[in-house]
Design a protein around this motif. Structure first.
Motif, PDB file in Angstrom:
ATOM      1  N   ARG A 190       0.828  -1.209   0.000  1.00 47.54           N
ATOM      2  CA  ARG A 190       0.000   0.000   0.000  1.00 47.54           C
ATOM      3  C   ARG A 190       0.862   1.258   0.000  1.00 47.54           C
ATOM      4  O   ARG A 190       0.670   2.161  -0.839  1.00 47.54           O
ATOM      5  N   ASP A 191       1.794   1.330   0.929  1.00 47.00           N
ATOM      6  CA  ASP A 191       2.631   2.529   1.019  1.00 47.00           C
ATOM      7  C   ASP A 191       3.638   2.611  -0.122  1.00 47.00           C
ATOM      8  O   ASP A 191       4.029   3.708  -0.533  1.00 47.00           O
ATOM      9  N   MET A 192       4.030   1.450  -0.660  1.00 53.41           N
ATOM     10  CA  MET A 192       4.925   1.469  -1.812  1.00 53.41           C
ATOM     11  C   MET A 192       4.231   2.074  -3.029  1.00 53.41           C
ATOM     12  O   MET A 192       4.819   2.853  -3.782  1.00 53.41           O
ATOM     13  N   TYR A 193       2.950   1.702  -3.227  1.00 54.60           N
ATOM     14  CA  TYR A 193       2.194   2.205  -4.371  1.00 54.60           C
ATOM     15  C   TYR A 193       1.666   3.621  -4.141  1.00 54.60           C
ATOM     16  O   TYR A 193       1.654   4.448  -5.066  1.00 54.60           O
ATOM     17  N   PHE A 194       1.191   3.896  -2.932  1.00 60.56           N
ATOM     18  CA  PHE A 194       0.422   5.119  -2.690  1.00 60.56           C
ATOM     19  C   PHE A 194       1.075   6.086  -1.708  1.00 60.56           C
ATOM     20  O   PHE A 194       0.472   7.107  -1.372  1.00 60.56           O
ATOM     21  N   GLY A 195       2.281   5.789  -1.269  1.00 58.26           N
ATOM     22  CA  GLY A 195       2.939   6.643  -0.287  1.00 58.26           C
ATOM     23  C   GLY A 195       3.186   8.060  -0.752  1.00 58.26           C
ATOM     24  O   GLY A 195       3.264   8.985   0.071  1.00 58.26           O
ATOM     25  N   ASN A 196       3.302   8.257  -2.061  1.00 61.09           N
ATOM     26  CA  ASN A 196       3.580   9.599  -2.585  1.00 61.09           C
ATOM     27  C   ASN A 196       2.319  10.354  -3.024  1.00 61.09           C
ATOM     28  O   ASN A 196       2.413  11.498  -3.471  1.00 61.09           O
ATOM     29  N   TYR A 197       1.165   9.700  -2.905  1.00 67.46           N
ATOM     30  CA  TYR A 197      -0.084  10.394  -3.235  1.00 67.46           C
ATOM     31  C   TYR A 197      -0.502  11.284  -2.073  1.00 67.46           C
ATOM     32  O   TYR A 197      -0.252  10.972  -0.907  1.00 67.46           O
ATOM     33  N   THR A 198      -1.163  12.394  -2.401  1.00 71.28           N
ATOM     34  CA  THR A 198      -1.595  13.338  -1.367  1.00 71.28           C
ATOM     35  C   THR A 198      -3.100  13.325  -1.140  1.00 71.28           C
ATOM     36  O   THR A 198      -3.568  13.745  -0.087  1.00 71.28           O
ATOM     37  N   ARG A 199      -3.875  12.893  -2.130  1.00 74.63           N
ATOM     38  CA  ARG A 199      -5.324  12.853  -1.966  1.00 74.63           C
ATOM     39  C   ARG A 199      -5.939  11.896  -2.972  1.00 74.63           C
ATOM     40  O   ARG A 199      -5.312  11.520  -3.977  1.00 74.63           O
ATOM     41  N   CYS A 200      -7.178  11.507  -2.708  1.00 73.59           N
ATOM     42  CA  CYS A 200      -7.968  10.677  -3.620  1.00 73.59           C
ATOM     43  C   CYS A 200      -9.074  11.555  -4.185  1.00 73.59           C
ATOM     44  O   CYS A 200      -9.865  12.129  -3.430  1.00 73.59           O
ATOM     45  N   VAL A 201      -9.119  11.691  -5.513  1.00 76.68           N
ATOM     46  CA  VAL A 201     -10.122  12.521  -6.173  1.00 76.68           C
ATOM     47  C   VAL A 201     -11.172  11.619  -6.804  1.00 76.68           C
ATOM     48  O   VAL A 201     -10.865  10.829  -7.699  1.00 76.68           O
ATOM     49  N   TYR A 202     -12.398  11.733  -6.322  1.00 72.30           N
ATOM     50  CA  TYR A 202     -13.498  10.941  -6.858  1.00 72.30           C
ATOM     51  C   TYR A 202     -14.231  11.774  -7.902  1.00 72.30           C
ATOM     52  O   TYR A 202     -14.901  12.747  -7.587  1.00 72.30           O
ATOM     53  N   LEU A 203     -14.088  11.393  -9.183  1.00 70.09           N
ATOM     54  CA  LEU A 203     -14.803  12.032 -10.280  1.00 70.09           C
ATOM     55  C   LEU A 203     -16.169  11.365 -10.373  1.00 70.09           C
ATOM     56  O   LEU A 203     -16.296  10.241 -10.857  1.00 70.09           O
ATOM     57  N   GLU A 204     -17.186  12.060  -9.933  1.00 68.34           N
ATOM     58  CA  GLU A 204     -18.508  11.467  -9.722  1.00 68.34           C
ATOM     59  C   GLU A 204     -19.392  11.637 -10.954  1.00 68.34           C
ATOM     60  O   GLU A 204     -19.818  12.738 -11.287  1.00 68.34           O
ATOM     61  N   GLN A 205     -19.674  10.523 -11.651  1.00 70.55           N
ATOM     62  CA  GLN A 205     -20.525  10.580 -12.835  1.00 70.55           C
ATOM     63  C   GLN A 205     -22.012  10.653 -12.486  1.00 70.55           C
ATOM     64  O   GLN A 205     -22.798  11.266 -13.201  1.00 70.55           O
ATOM     65  N   SER A 206     -22.412   9.987 -11.423  1.00 72.90           N
ATOM     66  CA  SER A 206     -23.827   9.958 -11.045  1.00 72.90           C
ATOM     67  C   SER A 206     -23.940  10.034  -9.527  1.00 72.90           C
ATOM     68  O   SER A 206     -22.985   9.748  -8.807  1.00 72.90           O
ATOM     69  N   SER A 207     -25.110  10.416  -9.059  1.00 76.26           N
ATOM     70  CA  SER A 207     -25.327  10.522  -7.611  1.00 76.26           C
ATOM     71  C   SER A 207     -25.715   9.148  -7.072  1.00 76.26           C
ATOM     72  O   SER A 207     -26.890   8.872  -6.804  1.00 76.26           O
ATOM     73  N   ASP A 208     -24.730   8.292  -6.919  1.00 79.54           N
ATOM     74  CA  ASP A 208     -24.941   6.923  -6.464  1.00 79.54           C
ATOM     75  C   ASP A 208     -24.399   6.800  -5.038  1.00 79.54           C
ATOM     76  O   ASP A 208     -23.185   6.821  -4.827  1.00 79.54           O
ATOM     77  N   PRO A 209     -25.275   6.678  -4.046  1.00 81.07           N
ATOM     78  CA  PRO A 209     -24.810   6.603  -2.654  1.00 81.07           C
ATOM     79  C   PRO A 209     -23.841   5.457  -2.398  1.00 81.07           C
ATOM     80  O   PRO A 209     -22.911   5.587  -1.599  1.00 81.07           O
ATOM     81  N   LYS A 210     -24.040   4.325  -3.079  1.00 83.58           N
ATOM     82  CA  LYS A 210     -23.152   3.179  -2.892  1.00 83.58           C
ATOM     83  C   LYS A 210     -21.751   3.480  -3.431  1.00 83.58           C
ATOM     84  O   LYS A 210     -20.753   3.123  -2.809  1.00 83.58           O
ATOM     85  N   ALA A 211     -21.694   4.124  -4.584  1.00 84.94           N
ATOM     86  CA  ALA A 211     -20.390   4.477  -5.151  1.00 84.94           C
ATOM     87  C   ALA A 211     -19.690   5.503  -4.270  1.00 84.94           C
ATOM     88  O   ALA A 211     -18.479   5.425  -4.055  1.00 84.94           O
ATOM     89  N   LEU A 212     -20.455   6.454  -3.737  1.00 87.47           N
ATOM     90  CA  LEU A 212     -19.868   7.468  -2.866  1.00 87.47           C
ATOM     91  C   LEU A 212     -19.317   6.831  -1.590  1.00 87.47           C
ATOM     92  O   LEU A 212     -18.199   7.146  -1.154  1.00 87.47           O
ATOM     93  N   ALA A 213     -20.095   5.918  -1.004  1.00 86.32           N
ATOM     94  CA  ALA A 213     -19.632   5.225   0.201  1.00 86.32           C
ATOM     95  C   ALA A 213     -18.371   4.415  -0.091  1.00 86.32           C
ATOM     96  O   ALA A 213     -17.438   4.371   0.724  1.00 86.32           O
ATOM     97  N   ALA A 214     -18.344   3.775  -1.278  1.00 83.69           N
ATOM     98  CA  ALA A 214     -17.171   2.988  -1.655  1.00 83.69           C
ATOM     99  C   ALA A 214     -15.951   3.879  -1.856  1.00 83.69           C
ATOM    100  O   ALA A 214     -14.831   3.495  -1.505  1.00 83.69           O
ATOM    101  N   ALA A 215     -16.158   5.069  -2.402  1.00 84.48           N
ATOM    102  CA  ALA A 215     -15.048   5.998  -2.594  1.00 84.48           C
ATOM    103  C   ALA A 215     -14.461   6.421  -1.244  1.00 84.48           C
ATOM    104  O   ALA A 215     -13.238   6.512  -1.084  1.00 84.48           O
ATOM    105  N   HIS A 216     -15.336   6.687  -0.274  1.00 86.98           N
ATOM    106  CA  HIS A 216     -14.870   7.025   1.072  1.00 86.98           C
ATOM    107  C   HIS A 216     -14.059   5.878   1.663  1.00 86.98           C
ATOM    108  O   HIS A 216     -12.990   6.090   2.260  1.00 86.98           O
ATOM    109  N   GLU A 217     -14.562   4.649   1.498  1.00 86.51           N
ATOM    110  CA  GLU A 217     -13.860   3.491   2.052  1.00 86.51           C
ATOM    111  C   GLU A 217     -12.507   3.296   1.382  1.00 86.51           C
ATOM    112  O   GLU A 217     -11.498   3.004   2.043  1.00 86.51           O
ATOM    113  N   CYS A 218     -12.464   3.477   0.066  1.00 82.87           N
ATOM    114  CA  CYS A 218     -11.208   3.336  -0.668  1.00 82.87           C
ATOM    115  C   CYS A 218     -10.181   4.348  -0.167  1.00 82.87           C
ATOM    116  O   CYS A 218      -9.029   3.998   0.115  1.00 82.87           O
TER     117      CYS A 218
END
Length: 250
Positions: A190-218
């Motif tokens: 995880r840290d090897m792949y993502f250690g240099n990232y600063t944020r997760c940007v969710y480009l939201e195509q539709s207002s899907d509560p399940k996708a939004l919850a999954a983005a938060h979990e990710c």
């Protein structure tokens, strides 16, 4: 007041070409929504596996094979997912059902559009498209055309090291990222792949509560702050509608 679709603003008498879109499976839901929203009953969408995100060098020749199969009207099965639109003027091979109940496309097409941007192929997909005489989506990847070119540049400039999710990737992040990249078995990756990232940007195509919850979990699992950018279908809708309505049927 609802905003009319792009095609709704065109003359209903406009003749439409018969179009096959050979696309990334990660765009299946969005492409089908676009064809339905714009009444593109002349369009068939056939998808390659979304898991090719992790193996982009395989994309060009698989796309070439799909183009040639469509032109030859060969009914044999090639591994992948096919996503037909609502009832279409284009025929299907009813004997070529896939496991998910969708069908391989067959029949006569006026034009073929490749529903990929470069997507990590290093220009090889563009080379295949030039050799086969077909058009592809503009840009480097789906993040760019969902956000639109200018807005994506702004997002990039605002914070270096952004990791992007679309609706599809948000819904499938555990399979494609956590398991697909080996983090589930080797947490130290995880840290090897993502250690240099600063944020997760969710480009939201539709207002899907399940996708939004999954983005938060990710974002939580990757240890990143989540930033939500509503995009809708962005330049993908514009590109598909313009392409599928500009060709004169043969």
């Amino acid at each position: 007041m609802a905003i009319p679709s792009l095609l709704a603003r065109r003359s209903a008498s406009d003749m439409q070409p018969r179009v096959l879109v050979i696309a990334c499976g990660a765009l299946a839901r969005e492409l089908l929504a676009i064809t339905e929203l714009n009444g593109l009953t002349n369009v068939t969408v056939e998808c390659l596996p979304a898991s090719l995100h992790n193996h982009p060098k395989e994309i060009p020749e698989l796309v070439r094979a799909r183009i040639r199969r469509a032109r030859d009207q060969v009914g044999h099965t090639v591994s992948g997912t096919v996503c037909p639109t609502a009832p279409s003027t284009v025929g299907f091979n009813d004997n070529a059902l896939l496991d998910n109940g969708t069908r391989h496309a067959s029949g006569q097409f006026d034009e073929i559009l490749i529903g990929y941007a470069d997507c990590g192929t290093g220009g090889l997909l563009e080379k295949v498209c030039l050799e086969e005489g077909v058009e592809m989506l503009a840009g480097a990847h789906c993040y760019q055309f969902f956000a639109t070119h200018d807005r994506f540049e702004q997002l990039q400039d605002h914070a270096l090291g952004s990791f992007y999710l679309t609706d599809f990737l948000a819904r499938n992040w555990e399979r494609l990222i956590w398991e697909g990249m080996g983090i589930a078995k080797h947490p130290e990756l995880r840290d090897m792949y993502f250690g240099n990232y600063t944020r997760c940007v969710y480009l939201e195509q539709s207002s899907d509560p399940k996708a939004l919850a999954a983005a938060h979990e990710c974002a939580d699992r990757l240890g990143l702050e989540l930033f939500i950018e509503p995009t809708g279908y962005g330049e993908l809708e514009t590109a598909v509608v313009e392409f599928t309505t500009k060709v004169t049927p043969t």
